[in-house]
Write an enzyme that holds these catalytic residues in place. Sequence first.
Site, short mmCIF file in Angstrom:
data_model
loop_
_atom_site.label_atom_id
_atom_site.label_comp_id
_atom_site.label_asym_id
_atom_site.label_seq_id
_atom_site.Cartn_x
_atom_site.Cartn_y
_atom_site.Cartn_z
N LYS A 271 -9.13 -13.20 39.01
CA LYS A 271 -9.82 -11.79 39.28
C LYS A 271 -9.32 -11.03 40.52
O LYS A 271 -8.99 -12.01 41.64
CB LYS A 271 -11.41 -12.20 39.57
N ARG B 179 -17.64 -17.39 27.33
CA ARG B 179 -17.67 -17.79 25.67
C ARG B 179 -17.11 -18.89 25.20
O ARG B 179 -17.36 -19.51 24.01
CB ARG B 179 -16.92 -16.38 25.09
#
Length: 473
Positions: free
Chosen positions: A248, A322
């Site tokens: 990130k 996920r």
Amino acid sequence: MQILANSKKSDLEIILVFDKKLPKTLTKTQKDALALRDYKGEGSCFIGEQFFIGVDSHNYPFPNALRDAVANAIPTIKKLNIATASINIENLQSAKEVCEGLLLGDYNFETFKSKKSQSKLKTIYLQSKKIDSKALQTIITEAEHICSSINFVRELINTPPAIATPKYIANLAQKRAKDLKINCEIYDQKFLEKEKMGAFLAVAKASANPPFLVHLTYKPKGSKNKKLPKIVLVGKGLTYDSGGLSLKPGDYMTTMKADKSGACAVLGILEAVAKLELNAEIHGILGLAENMIGGNAYKPDDILIARNKKSIEVRNTDAEGRLVLADCLSYASDLKPDFLLDLATLTGACVVALGDYSTGVMGYNPKLAESFNKAAFSAGELSATLPFNPYLRKLFNSDVADLCNIPSSRYGSAISAGMFLGEFVEESLHQKWLHLDIAGPAYVEKAWGVNPFGATGAGVRAVVEFIKQNTKE
Ligand code: BES
Ligand code: ZN
Ligand code: ZN
């Protein structure tokens, strides 16, 4: 701060003013004093030992007017040199809202501050001529159970990532479970390997802090031979999300200690239902891991085999939640629940779609989603359904595996992420499952409503209310 159902005289009387309608019972002296200060019922105003708080219930249905007004008044009241205050309320619903506003608005994350805020305020008396004090006390106790669980969740999410590691949270869950007499199994990496949780394990690979799966079980006392609704809750517990090798950018990495909010909320919900002694069998599954970089990190191009045998092409290691949830949902499916809910700070896209204040509710059963929204709203949480469709499902088809962990278009990616999760919920349970994306409301950098800076405990009130509504007494 404690709340008591009590008609004692207090140091300060708090008077609620709804929609600028000043109470009819005001004396002439009070009316004159308010007029002198030009107070017409908006914001707050002191006259002598009375504190008027304006409650704007807005022109549209909105559940938080009273909660927010009370919470916003707390910093002012705490600055006064008083020990007790009293509030007069009209009915049980407003008693509940006032209690929640007081208890949630009273939290601040100051564990790491050398100077803690200090206040002499100890007790708030809740008073009513219309309600008997026993009924009032029941409402107070219930609000205390829910709000203390929420404030515990907030504190845990706010705890920095060097302290709140997967192991720390697993140990804390075990300690709380022991106090509450609920069952808690802690499973380490070996168990994840035995269960062939290839997706979960990949995410955790590069971290110095190993992953854990925590399984909490609450069963009400004396429920042995009874058929109770079985509700399974799964929480995303990324104690830090650096993005992994798909790192990130700096600006987006800060606040990622809050990527454990789903798991922390599940722990808080189990705590609340145990204290409230709700009549259902409730399981909490926490998927705890840290998404880091390193020589052993999982990589874009890797192909993972999940617990349910589906293969997943990794194209972005920042879509890690996920992957952890995929294996946890497959594990949870084996419990054959009547309702299966997962809570996760899953996508930035959900925040783009709904804003900072609302949870995205997804699943294959729109009626179930609507019933959840109603429960959330009545508990004071905002949420909205994001609808599934087969076109978005196609976006994570892969050329080399059964699925790809990111969609081929970034449009609608809160929904496509939800549909990715659906691939790991056993098909017979599709109508019983809801995915709750709390990426927006879980953590705030600007205080709003009953939420001070930092973690909010989003999901706890909504899910507890949903459980209550699906539980027969
Ligand atoms: N934890 C983040 C999602 C998130 C973003 C939570 C902002 C709270 C605030 C998640 O793991 C993530 O990074 N998602 C990516 C997915 C993308 C790579 C497909 C995102 O939302 O950008
Ligand atoms: Zn991520
Ligand atoms: Zn994440």
